[in-house]
Write an enzyme that holds these catalytic residues in place. Structure first.
Site, PDB file in Angstrom:
ATOM      1  N   ASP A 115      -9.868  -8.605  -9.597  1.00  0.00           N
ATOM      2  CA  ASP A 115      -8.818  -7.672 -10.040  1.00  0.00           C
ATOM      3  C   ASP A 115      -8.876  -7.505 -11.560  1.00  0.00           C
ATOM      4  O   ASP A 115      -8.822  -8.496 -12.304  1.00  0.00           O
ATOM      5  CB  ASP A 115      -7.458  -8.301  -9.698  1.00  0.00           C
ATOM      6  CG  ASP A 115      -6.553  -7.374  -8.926  1.00  0.00           C
ATOM      7  OD1 ASP A 115      -6.845  -6.174  -8.839  1.00  0.00           O
ATOM      8  OD2 ASP A 115      -5.545  -7.875  -8.401  1.00  0.00           O
ATOM      9  N   GLU A 213      -0.581  -0.453  -0.676  1.00  0.00           N
ATOM     10  CA  GLU A 213       0.443  -1.505  -0.629  1.00  0.00           C
ATOM     11  C   GLU A 213       1.827  -0.890  -0.455  1.00  0.00           C
ATOM     12  O   GLU A 213       2.226  -0.001  -1.225  1.00  0.00           O
ATOM     13  CB  GLU A 213       0.384  -2.339  -1.923  1.00  0.00           C
ATOM     14  CG  GLU A 213       1.395  -3.484  -1.930  1.00  0.00           C
ATOM     15  CD  GLU A 213       1.096  -4.551  -2.972  1.00  0.00           C
ATOM     16  OE1 GLU A 213       0.069  -4.432  -3.698  1.00  0.00           O
ATOM     17  OE2 GLU A 213       1.891  -5.504  -3.073  1.00  0.00           O
TER      18      GLU A 213
HETATM   19  O1  KIV Z   1      -3.216  -9.124  -6.684  1.00  0.00           O
HETATM   20  C1  KIV Z   1      -3.310  -9.098  -5.453  1.00  0.00           C
HETATM   21  O2  KIV Z   1      -3.379 -10.121  -4.765  1.00  0.00           O
HETATM   22  C2  KIV Z   1      -3.328  -7.798  -4.820  1.00  0.00           C
HETATM   23  C3  KIV Z   1      -3.125  -7.760  -3.342  1.00  0.00           C
HETATM   24  C4  KIV Z   1      -1.695  -7.977  -3.006  1.00  0.00           C
HETATM   25  C5  KIV Z   1      -3.651  -6.510  -2.736  1.00  0.00           C
HETATM   26  O3  KIV Z   1      -3.485  -6.816  -5.456  1.00  0.00           O
END
Ligand code: KIV
Length: 297
Positions: A115, A213
């Site tokens: 991420d 989401e």
């Molecule tokens: O940060 C995360 O774990 C996410 C998920 C909830 C999709 O973006």
């Protein structure tokens, strides 16, 4: 970040944890973008779970999870923050490296998504590239970024440079303050049309996965049909998406509060964490999770 050389003292038996040193037989071919695309085309549900450290990542891989997301939700579940806004690129690189190392230790085959945290891609596409390179060099196979509209240009820039992108629409936790809280998104015709436009732009820009989401189930199912080249992964978005994702701690019931409505505690009825993960994989594959009557809007 330093990689461990193979065959050194660090691969000898350790008193902590029991990850075997690269000794498990690979039980499936490595998950790749073409395989994910092929599953989407065939209608086989894709399983995704978050993980933040080596051991849980290895466990998830062994349980059959196809995609491991090093989510910035680590800000909530590992760092005790109220939002993901304070998570840094260094934090994400550290955890991505740990997860990647765990997968290598067991010759894991899961697809690893890192991420991009708040502030690491909003400034420019060049900044996004620099940040994505950090996560890819930490072991990610793909980066995820939140938002629609302005993110299409960034997505195209990264994809053209060989960095696979997972987009994220609906409730985007990095912008929780602008959204006014953790609420369902895409309700009503105008909001649904805007989300559809953003999703199609992201697909056209080359995003090969899209997390949805807290999006109404009917809208998620429509978007999934309209996006043959981009696999939708739902969390609180109903069973009509190409795959599902949950936050590890939530699906294991490792919390003291009330789980969000879209979560099932897979430890209930399981005798081990690996068993709970396997139950999650089975439930997603056979479409018994999520149950739209319980987990969706
Ligand atoms: O940060 C995360 O774990 C996410 C998920 C909830 C999709 O973006």
């Amino acid at each position: 970040m330093a990689q461990e050389p193979a065959g050194n003292a660090s691969t000898a038996a350790s008193p902590y944890g029991t990850l075997p040193p690269a000794s498990l037989p690979a039980s499936r071919k490595p998950i790749s973008l073409p395989r994910i695309q092929e599953m989407h085309s065939r209608g086989e549900k894709i399983t995704m779970l978050t993980a933040y450290d080596a051991t849980f990542a290895a466990m998830a891989d062994a349980a059959g999870i196809e995609c491991i997301l090093v989510g910035d939700s680590l800000g909530n579940v590992c760092q005790g923050r109220h939002s993901t806004v304070g998570v840094t690129l260094d934090d994400m690189a550290y955890h991505t490296e740990s997860v990647s190392r765990g997968l290598r230790r067991i010759q894991g085959t899961a697809w690893l998504i890192g991420d991009l945290p708040f502030g690491s891609y909003q400034e420019s596409k060049e900044q996004a590239l620099r940040s994505a390179v950090v996560l890819m060099q930490a072991g990610a196979h793909m980066v995820k970024l939140e938002g629609g509209g302005w993110t299409a240009e960034i997505t195209r820039f990264l994809v053209e440079r060989g960095i696979p992108v997972c987009a994220h629409l609906g409730l985007t936790p990095q912008t929780v303050h602008a959204l006014g809280g953790y609420r369902v998104q895409g309700r009503g015709d105008a909001a649904a049309d805007l989300m559809r436009r953003h999703a199609l732009e992201l697909q056209a820009a080359g995003a090969s996965m899209l997390v949805l989401e807290m999006v109404p189930a009917a809208l998620s199912a429509e978007l999934t049909h309209e996006m043959p080249h981009c696999a939708t992964i739902g969390i609180g978005a109903g069973k009509g998406t190409a795959g599902q994702v949950l936050v590890l701690h939530d699906m294991l019931g490792v919390n003291l509060g009330k789980n969000p409505k879209f979560v099932r505690n897979f430890m209930e009825g399981a005798t081990s964490i690996r068993g709970a993960m396997e139950a999650y994989v089975a439930a997603v594959k056979n479409s018994s999770f999520p149950d739209d009557a319980i987990h969706a809007w």
